[in-house]
Structures are given as C-alpha cells and as structure tokens.
Design an enzyme around this catalytic site. Sequence first.
Site, PDB file in Angstrom:
ATOM      1  N   CYS A  61     -35.726 -32.039 -22.051  1.00 22.13           N
ATOM      2  CA  CYS A  61     -36.513 -30.547 -21.276  1.00 22.13           C
ATOM      3  C   CYS A  61     -36.101 -29.200 -22.326  1.00 22.13           C
ATOM      4  O   CYS A  61     -36.058 -28.826 -23.422  1.00 22.13           O
ATOM      5  CB  CYS A  61     -35.523 -30.869 -20.530  1.00 22.13           C
ATOM      6  SG  CYS A  61     -36.188 -29.176 -19.135  1.00 22.13           S
ATOM      7  N   HIS A  74     -37.828 -36.082 -18.221  1.00 22.49           N
ATOM      8  CA  HIS A  74     -36.299 -36.248 -17.746  1.00 22.49           C
ATOM      9  C   HIS A  74     -36.288 -37.636 -17.822  1.00 22.49           C
ATOM     10  O   HIS A  74     -36.003 -38.690 -17.032  1.00 22.49           O
ATOM     11  CB  HIS A  74     -35.856 -36.056 -16.990  1.00 22.49           C
ATOM     12  CG  HIS A  74     -35.428 -34.620 -16.981  1.00 22.49           C
ATOM     13  ND1 HIS A  74     -35.032 -33.631 -17.179  1.00 22.49           N
ATOM     14  CD2 HIS A  74     -36.386 -33.127 -16.716  1.00 22.49           C
ATOM     15  CE1 HIS A  74     -34.335 -32.589 -17.548  1.00 22.49           C
ATOM     16  NE2 HIS A  74     -35.891 -32.028 -17.063  1.00 22.49           N
ATOM     17  N   GLU A 123     -33.396 -39.663 -18.035  1.00 21.24           N
ATOM     18  CA  GLU A 123     -32.006 -40.028 -17.107  1.00 21.24           C
ATOM     19  C   GLU A 123     -32.609 -39.797 -15.460  1.00 21.24           C
ATOM     20  O   GLU A 123     -31.186 -40.444 -14.847  1.00 21.24           O
ATOM     21  CB  GLU A 123     -31.771 -38.523 -17.662  1.00 21.24           C
ATOM     22  CG  GLU A 123     -31.523 -37.247 -17.147  1.00 21.24           C
ATOM     23  CD  GLU A 123     -32.254 -36.464 -17.768  1.00 21.24           C
ATOM     24  OE1 GLU A 123     -33.355 -36.975 -18.693  1.00 21.24           O
ATOM     25  OE2 GLU A 123     -32.428 -35.271 -17.822  1.00 21.24           O
TER      26      GLU A 123
END
Lengths: 190, 315
Positions: A79, A166, A168
């Site tokens: 990001c 993302h 994660e």
Amino acid sequence: MRVYVVDNGGQWTHREWRVLKYLGAETKIVANDTRVSELDGLDGLVLSGGAPRVGVDPGKMGRNGEYLDAFEAPILGICAGHQFMAKHLGGDAAPAKVPEFGKSVVEIHQPDVLFEGLPNRFEVWESHNDEVTQLPKDFVALASSENCDIQAMRHRDRPLFGLQFHPEVEHTQFGADIFRNFLRLCETSK
Amino acid sequence: MKFDANAFIAEQIEAIRRAVPTKAIIACSGGVDSTTAAVLASRALGDRLLAVYIDTGLMRRGETEDVAQTLKELNVRHRIVQAADEFFGALKGILDPEKKRTVIGRAFIELFEREAQSFGADHLVQGTIAPDWIESGGQLRDRIKTHHNVGGLPETMKLKLVEPLRDLYKDEVRAVARALGVRVSERQPFPGPGLAVRVVGEVTPDRVALVRGASAVVEEEFQAAAGRGLMPLPWQYFAVLLPVQTVGVHGDLRVYGHTIAVRAVDSIDGMTAVYSKIPHEVLDRISIRITNEVAGINRVVYDVSNKPPSTIEWE
C-alpha cells in the site's frame, strides 16, 4: 530467517508482523526512522502501509528511501510502502480516480515468484486513497483490479516488490501464500 | 510456528510477577480479553490481585450477574462496583462518538484509581489487545476510534499499566482462554464502552433500555438458529439503536417509532470483517420479535457493510 516490518503507521502493520511470525520468520516491527545500519544483515524487509497520504508524502516516510537505495535483500512494499517505492524510484503515485475500500478482485497478468501456486484471479482486501500512476524505470506491472491498473509490480533485476492490496489480512485469499513466497525469495537471495 | 498458548501463559505469568512486586487491580468487564487477563494475573499474583467489575448501566441484560458468577467460578478475588448514575451523568448531552468513548474511558479510570487506593494497589492490569491500541492511533497511525482502555487514560496516571495481551488478537486470546479453562472463551466481543456506542445519538437510560431489549432478541435468535443448524454463529451479532424515527401502523393507529439496525459479521481478528449472510427466516423472526416485544421500535434494518470501509461497531 530475519525479516522486519517497517512501520509507516498502517492499521495492519501488526498483522504483517503476525503473518511473518506464524510463517516461522524472526520478525520485529521497527520505526520508519530506524537507521539503515541497524537493519544490517536482515534477510528481507516489509514496508508497511500507512496513515492517509503518507505514501505520497516523503516527509512522513522516514528512511524508507534509504532502505530502498541501500538494502540488497528483498523488499516488499505494501500500500503506502508500494506507492512510496514507485515515487522514490522515479515513477509516480497520486490520488486514485476510484479509491478502493474493502473487497476487490485482482487479476495476475504476469506470472511471478511472488504469486507462485496461486490462481490468476482471487479476492483481496483494499484500503487506499492513492495509487501508483506511473511505474518506475525497470519495473513491470504484475496485476490489476477493476479500478486500479497497478495492483502489483516488481523490479526487473532487483528483488523489489510492491503490492497495492493487503496480503496480511485474513480476508485476502492466499495472503499467507504470498508472504511464504516472499520468505522463500529472501531465503534464496541470501 | 503457530501461536503456542501454553508457552504464552507460562511467559506471561512470569512477566506479570516481575512487573508487579506489590499489589494490582484488574479492570474486568467479563469479556474474553479481560477475564483471560484476570486469570493470568490471578495465577501470577494470587491475593495481591483484585478484579474490579464496574456496572456502568451500559451492560447487556443479565451481564453483571453473569460476570460475578464467572469470576467466582474462576476463583479470582473480585469486587462489583455499581456506577450507572456516574456514567449516565457523564454522558448527558453528548452526541459525538469519540467524545462518548473518551468520557467513558475517563470515568472508568477515576473509579479504578479509587478502587486501587482502597485496595492499596499501584498497578492496573488491563486486557488490552492489539486492535485496541492500533485503532486508537498515535504518532503516524491515524485514530479510527478511541478504545476506552487506551484513549481514556490521563497523561499523568498514578497507576502503572500492565497489559499482558497487548500483542494478541482475539483468536489468540481465545486459545489462551481455552488453555486456562475460562468458560467465556467463545463469548462474542463486546465493546468496553458497552451499549453507549450502540446508541447512536444521546445515551439516556431509556434509549439504552431499547437497545438492550433488542440486543437480547438478536442474541437469542442467532444462538437458536445456529443451534438448529440454520447458519453458523457469526463472529459478532448485535443491535444498534439509530437516531431515526419513522412512521408505522399499530392496530390502525399511526405510530412514530424508533429504528433498530441488526449487525452481524464474520471475522477472525476484528481487523477485517464481512457481513454475515443470514437466512431470511432468521431475520424475519428477529424483526417480528423486536417490533412486537420492544415497545417503541417499529422498524428493523440489516447492515450489509464490510470492514473496511465500515467498522464493526457503528461508533
């Protein structure tokens, strides 16, 4: 294997730390003004996402630029980390025409070690106002979504990778696999 | 290298013993996080720990009795403090969600300082987990919402903080809770500020009673439906009272009543969430029951937003 997370103030910085820890890496969250010399000997680095606009505001990105210039081991920018990577290395990032928040789908155009073993289309989670608008020299785009052309990029020769989405968070499909591929890369680049 | 709950428990009991040579109180709401922290701290400190539960008047139906029972079963020395008047007094006239959260955080800390003083404690143990401090922001990180156990703390607090669960997410706390034999290990998350952040607009005893009644229906119906195999139990499910009145008709009479939003989400760690896909027959029962059993509510809506862009709680 030691892979640290550089904290640019993202909501999910600590999630990156958790995924790396679960995958067996020795990991730590470090402030983004940590000296390069203190990161000496690491096997990889993750540049986290950040608070609004920090990816396009070099003043708030601490020493991220120095890491990108000096570090030889693989770097994964996520990001804001991805946007800053583009901007710092001669490309550009700017407010997205259509910001993306929440569920989206990415399509992989260019097979890459980062996406090894993954399908060409999968569900990801986004949370961004800015995006990479121009690739830096020697970078290739790897994936896109309906509203964002550069969801993933990498340097042709150096082990530098950027992701707009993302990997994660729990709801991104194959997120842990992307980190596993990144760790494998860190291992082989030793 | 997945999370090892037993290793974590051994480490933290040792760490709490090192951190607290004297006496401590623990702020305990009866939820998974603070109950788990209370058991850890109690194993570390024994009688040098007092668990304090504050009945803020913003709890769900039967909650205070249930928490007292849990703490008793777990053999944790505890005290129940009745403080509804203080909280409603402090919340009077406040509409802004951030202000609500800060006012509540401050009221909590004042009561904890008072209780610590009478117990002779100089440490405060809290069940703060990762999303609490992440979302509360600070330095580079933007503030999404002030979690009461982080943002309400005064800058010059006399009590020293001990937060054994700081680096864990809910799924990991549940693993610790199961390993410790904590009955509430699977209980759904409930925010520290309680029903105050589920009443959009001013928090008054009457409006809290509305959302409390609706919440009880939502919890009963979801649990019953999951029990019958109609759907998996969502990660979190609750009612929110909206500051919107709409027109209805009751027995040929016009009514102008309040609106309840039903919220249910699936998540692992609270950092991302998707709204739960609920069978219509379950929503139907919830709607019928709330509009018939909770006087003053004549409309029920279902929230179909994910996190992000929304958050799980409305405030």
